[in-house]
Design an enzyme around this catalytic site. Structure first.
Site, PDB file in Angstrom:
ATOM      1  N   ASP A 118       9.858  22.055 -28.385  1.00  0.00           N
ATOM      2  CA  ASP A 118      11.035  21.390 -28.870  1.00  0.00           C
ATOM      3  C   ASP A 118      11.794  22.710 -29.935  1.00  0.00           C
ATOM      4  OD1 ASP A 118      10.767  19.122 -27.931  1.00  0.00           O
ATOM      5  OD2 ASP A 118      10.120  18.098 -29.803  1.00  0.00           O
ATOM      6  N   ASP A 154      13.073  28.411 -22.471  1.00  0.00           N
ATOM      7  CA  ASP A 154      14.150  28.694 -21.771  1.00  0.00           C
ATOM      8  C   ASP A 154      15.466  28.781 -22.869  1.00  0.00           C
ATOM      9  OD1 ASP A 154      13.934  25.915 -22.887  1.00  0.00           O
ATOM     10  OD2 ASP A 154      15.221  24.922 -20.930  1.00  0.00           O
TER      11      ASP A 154
END
Length: 210
Positions: A118, A154
């Protein structure tokens, strides 16, 4: 069992997740406890380590995840598949990693992956990020010499922060100067596949424990 709807993010600093997990009896978990162990931190639904366990039966695999319904779902799949080299645990890594790793047989932890954690974009929330100095220190204490840690995200800023935390520890040496162009492992996570399918970059770095 069907997967119930699960919140995408949970706050690891909330009281609910501050109680350290009690380590299981590992001899009842794995058929062969002497096999090398690969630890996947933040395993989500657990498909990555499930595929790895099927491809590499001579390794044990452990997935850690803070969202309990995902862990229950993953363990039910593991039971259906009859995999005796795979297990999932519900825990907050930042409060439970020391207890878990110290309960394992010494010199068995040989691989670690932390993939697409996260991001917690807001600055005031970044203390919730998974890769804190204490996590790096526990991995340094328990990973065998020559063991590998693969970090992926990412989000470039998250990847840089994770990379820098490991660079700050003298026990870890990066195996690449630039971001790795391809995944060195035989299995990709669902997030990695979807990111690449959109033509977007994945930021990867591999570290070795000295």
């Amino acid at each position: 069992m069907p997967l119930v709807r699960v919140r995408q993010h949970v706050n690891p600093l909330s009281d609910k997740y501050q109680q350290p997990v009690t380590p299981p009896n590992w001899e009842k978990i794995y058929a062969d406890l002497t096999q090398p162990l690969h630890l996947d931190i933040g395993c989500g639904k657990g498909y990555f380590v499930q595929d790895m366990a099927q491809q590499q039966p001579d390794w044990n695999f452990l997935g850690l995840e803070i969202r309990q319904p995902l862990v229950e779902y993953a363990n039910s799949r593991r039971e259906e598949l009859g995999l005796t080299n795979l297990h999932y645990l519900f825990c907050n890594v930042n409060t439970s990693l020391h207890l878990l790793l110290s309960s394992l047989p010494p010199n068995t932890l040989k691989g670690v992956t932390i993939q697409f954690p996260d991001p917690w974009f807001k600055k005031r929330h970044q203390k919730r990020r998974m890769v804190q100095p204490e996590v790096v220190e526990e991995l340094a204490k328990n990973l065998v010499s020559g063991g590998l840690v693969l970090l992926q995200s990412d989000i470039e800023a998250v990847a840089i922060e994770m990379r820098d935390r490991f660079l700050e520890h003298p026990a870890f040496t990066p195996q690449n100067d630039e971001w790795l162009p391809t995944n060195p492992l035989p299995v990709m996570t669902e997030r990695e596949q979807s990111t690449l399918s959109r033509g977007e970059p994945v930021y990867r770095v591999l570290f070795q424990r000295q």
